[in-house]
Design a protein around this motif. Structure first.
Motif, mmCIF file in Angstrom:
data_model
loop_
_atom_site.group_PDB
_atom_site.id
_atom_site.type_symbol
_atom_site.label_atom_id
_atom_site.label_comp_id
_atom_site.label_asym_id
_atom_site.label_seq_id
_atom_site.Cartn_x
_atom_site.Cartn_y
_atom_site.Cartn_z
ATOM 1 N N LEU A 115 2.661 -22.157 -0.756
ATOM 2 C CA LEU A 115 2.683 -21.894 -2.195
ATOM 3 C C LEU A 115 3.086 -20.452 -2.470
ATOM 4 C CD1 LEU A 115 2.214 -22.833 -5.059
ATOM 5 C CD2 LEU A 115 -0.222 -22.308 -4.790
ATOM 6 N N LEU A 116 2.593 -19.532 -1.665
ATOM 7 C CA LEU A 116 2.939 -18.124 -1.821
ATOM 8 C C LEU A 116 4.442 -17.925 -1.650
ATOM 9 C CD1 LEU A 116 1.269 -15.459 -2.231
ATOM 10 C CD2 LEU A 116 1.586 -15.079 0.220
ATOM 11 N N ALA A 117 5.005 -18.578 -0.644
ATOM 12 C CA ALA A 117 6.442 -18.459 -0.385
ATOM 13 C C ALA A 117 7.271 -19.124 -1.485
ATOM 14 C CB ALA A 117 6.775 -19.081 0.971
ATOM 15 N N HIS A 118 6.710 -20.149 -2.113
ATOM 16 C CA HIS A 118 7.422 -20.836 -3.198
ATOM 17 C C HIS A 118 7.457 -19.982 -4.463
ATOM 18 C CE1 HIS A 118 8.836 -24.093 -5.769
ATOM 19 N NE2 HIS A 118 7.836 -23.834 -6.592
ATOM 20 N N ILE A 119 6.380 -19.256 -4.730
ATOM 21 C CA ILE A 119 6.282 -18.477 -5.959
ATOM 22 C C ILE A 119 7.025 -17.146 -5.854
ATOM 23 C CG2 ILE A 119 4.666 -17.264 -7.480
ATOM 24 C CD1 ILE A 119 2.629 -19.451 -6.882
ATOM 25 N N ALA A 163 -0.832 -9.370 -2.204
ATOM 26 C CA ALA A 163 0.077 -10.330 -2.837
ATOM 27 C C ALA A 163 -0.658 -11.601 -3.243
ATOM 28 C CB ALA A 163 1.218 -10.662 -1.878
ATOM 29 N N GLU A 164 -1.610 -12.043 -2.421
ATOM 30 C CA GLU A 164 -2.373 -13.245 -2.741
ATOM 31 C C GLU A 164 -3.187 -13.066 -4.020
ATOM 32 O OE1 GLU A 164 -3.449 -12.439 1.546
ATOM 33 O OE2 GLU A 164 -2.022 -11.497 0.174
ATOM 34 N N THR A 165 -3.740 -11.878 -4.221
ATOM 35 C CA THR A 165 -4.524 -11.607 -5.434
ATOM 36 C C THR A 165 -3.639 -11.654 -6.672
ATOM 37 O OG1 THR A 165 -6.038 -10.200 -4.174
ATOM 38 C CG2 THR A 165 -6.030 -9.946 -6.572
ATOM 39 N N ILE A 166 -2.443 -11.094 -6.551
ATOM 40 C CA ILE A 166 -1.520 -11.094 -7.695
ATOM 41 C C ILE A 166 -1.098 -12.510 -8.049
ATOM 42 C CG2 ILE A 166 0.726 -10.297 -8.529
ATOM 43 C CD1 ILE A 166 0.463 -7.954 -6.558
ATOM 44 N N VAL A 167 -0.736 -13.279 -7.029
ATOM 45 C CA VAL A 167 -0.173 -14.611 -7.253
ATOM 46 C C VAL A 167 -1.248 -15.625 -7.648
ATOM 47 C CG1 VAL A 167 0.972 -16.565 -6.138
ATOM 48 C CG2 VAL A 167 1.795 -14.231 -5.754
ATOM 49 N N PHE A 168 -2.379 -15.622 -6.959
ATOM 50 C CA PHE A 168 -3.380 -16.656 -7.161
ATOM 51 C C PHE A 168 -4.477 -16.289 -8.161
ATOM 52 C CE2 PHE A 168 -2.186 -17.585 -2.566
ATOM 53 C CZ PHE A 168 -1.234 -18.535 -2.937
ATOM 54 N N SER A 169 -4.539 -15.027 -8.563
ATOM 55 C CA SER A 169 -5.574 -14.607 -9.506
ATOM 56 C C SER A 169 -4.995 -13.978 -10.768
ATOM 57 C CB SER A 169 -6.551 -13.626 -8.828
ATOM 58 O OG SER A 169 -7.216 -14.246 -7.754
ATOM 59 N N LYS A 185 9.974 -19.821 7.890
ATOM 60 C CA LYS A 185 10.729 -20.983 7.403
ATOM 61 C C LYS A 185 10.316 -21.389 5.993
ATOM 62 C CE LYS A 185 7.727 -24.668 9.174
ATOM 63 N NZ LYS A 185 7.637 -25.841 10.098
ATOM 64 N N HIS A 186 9.142 -20.946 5.548
ATOM 65 C CA HIS A 186 8.680 -21.289 4.205
ATOM 66 C C HIS A 186 9.471 -20.556 3.124
ATOM 67 C CE1 HIS A 186 5.193 -23.581 5.588
ATOM 68 N NE2 HIS A 186 4.965 -22.624 6.473
ATOM 69 N N PHE A 187 10.122 -19.458 3.479
ATOM 70 C CA PHE A 187 10.884 -18.682 2.500
ATOM 71 C C PHE A 187 12.321 -19.174 2.465
ATOM 72 C CE2 PHE A 187 7.280 -16.129 3.696
ATOM 73 C CZ PHE A 187 6.869 -15.573 2.492
ATOM 74 N N ARG A 188 12.824 -19.416 1.258
ATOM 75 C CA ARG A 188 14.096 -20.100 1.089
ATOM 76 C C ARG A 188 15.305 -19.217 1.425
ATOM 77 N NH1 ARG A 188 11.400 -19.262 -3.601
ATOM 78 N NH2 ARG A 188 12.361 -17.993 -5.251
ATOM 79 N N SER A 234 4.429 -10.730 -15.903
ATOM 80 C CA SER A 234 4.491 -9.476 -15.154
ATOM 81 C C SER A 234 4.519 -9.736 -13.647
ATOM 82 C CB SER A 234 3.292 -8.593 -15.507
ATOM 83 O OG SER A 234 3.315 -8.234 -16.868
ATOM 84 N N ALA A 235 3.724 -10.714 -13.204
ATOM 85 C CA ALA A 235 3.705 -11.053 -11.780
ATOM 86 C C ALA A 235 5.039 -11.637 -11.345
ATOM 87 C CB ALA A 235 2.575 -12.036 -11.493
ATOM 88 N N ASN A 236 5.634 -12.471 -12.195
ATOM 89 C CA ASN A 236 6.937 -13.056 -11.865
ATOM 90 C C ASN A 236 8.040 -12.010 -11.835
ATOM 91 O OD1 ASN A 236 5.846 -15.589 -11.646
ATOM 92 N ND2 ASN A 236 6.436 -16.247 -13.702
ATOM 93 N N ALA A 237 7.873 -10.947 -12.624
ATOM 94 C CA ALA A 237 8.891 -9.900 -12.691
ATOM 95 C C ALA A 237 8.699 -8.821 -11.630
ATOM 96 C CB ALA A 237 8.874 -9.249 -14.075
ATOM 97 N N CYS A 238 7.567 -8.859 -10.941
ATOM 98 C CA CYS A 238 7.288 -7.843 -9.917
ATOM 99 C C CYS A 238 8.311 -7.937 -8.791
ATOM 100 C CB CYS A 238 5.871 -8.034 -9.367
ATOM 101 S SG CYS A 238 5.391 -6.787 -8.161
#
Length: 283
Positions: free
Chosen positions: A64-68, A26-32, A93-96, A43-47
């Protein structure tokens, strides 16, 4: 290669991109991947099938991962006791919102306080796969949590590895939809309870110390036609008669794997023939 025949990565269909994402962290998808271009960003946002392994997500990346990532797009979670004082509560707690689409949950060596949080935020949603690896030095009520999870009607696969004899305390529901069970350190009585209460069970794996107690008397006159695959880890003090009885109850068995930590010749010294037992020697 001619210009006309080239295929640009970002021009691939979104469905194919998501298949590629399935092989990435997941980190590779979100941050790279997400930062490469607009197409991959969208595409990453729609995953909608992210798999998070908290064992390898850094403390600095988590907010940041939990926010995205939308929690509703997460289908798999792996949670573990960390070397720091971070509890599962502080991680989640980071996940809304809760993980309402979660299909798979794996837990490693958690404390009682952590499982209480998980039961409140995660386990109440339908899971298809559940795995837990624990021992009594971390939690005293593991069996009660597992018994509660077994009540989920959508649960199809479970893997449980606990301290010796802990699995025998689990309360298996009268009828559950399990199709794949992996357990260890259990009595043959528990195995028959699982078989009797899992009418859809197709694969059963007992990964440690099965049929060690030759004094345990087993009586059964029922056949379990749904089971087609059986794997047993057996020791030198195996009760062969119990093995024969179990196999006689599985008429549709197509795959049998017997695993021993002891060399096969020790079984010959006890009078067992090749026809009686086939050993896959791992050590």
């Amino acid at each position: 290669m001619s210009t006309e025949s080239r295929v640009h990565f970002q021009l691939l269909p979104v469905e194919l991109l998501h298949k590629i994402f399935d092989c990435l962290k997941a980190e590779t998808i979100v941050f790279s991947m997400r930062r490469v271009c607009k197409q991959l960003y969208s595409s990453a946002n729609a995953c909608n099938r992210y798999e998070l392994d908290f064992r390898y997500i850094s403390k600095s990346d988590l907010p940041l991962l939990a926010h995205i990532i939308d929690p509703n797009a997460i289908i798999s979670l792996i949670l573990s006791k960390t070397e720091t004082e971070r509890s599962i509560r502080s991680l989640l707690k980071h996940f809304r919102t809760d993980f309402t689409k979660l299909q798979s949950l794996t837990l490693f060596y958690l404390y009682d306080r952590d499982l209480k949080v998980i039961q409140k935020r995660i386990i109440k949603y339908p899971l298809k796969t559940f795995s837990i690896f624990n021992d009594l030095c971390y939690i005293r009520k593991t069996e009660a949590y597992i018994s509660n999870i077994l009540l989920h009607k959508d649960l199809r696969k479970i893997e449980v590895k606990l301290d010796f004899n802990s699995i025998d305390i689990i309360d298996w529901p009268i009828s559950c939809g399990l199709e794949h069970v992996i357990i260890d350190n259990c009595s043959s009585t528990t195995v028959y309870v699982i078989l009797n209460r899992s009418p859809n069970l197709g694969t059963l794996v007992i990964s440690d110390n099965y049929f060690e107690n030759s004094k345990e008397t087993i009586t059964n006159d029922k056949q379990f036609n749904s089971v087609i695959s059986l794997s047993l880890a057996i020791g030198e003090n195996i009760a062969m008669e119990n093995i024969r009885l179990l196999l006689s109850c599985l008429p549709c068995l197509a795959h049998l794997r017997l695993i021993s930590k002891t060399l096969g010749r020790s079984y010959h010294s006890k009078g067992y023939s090749i026809e009686e037992i086939s050993i896959l020697v791992l050590w």
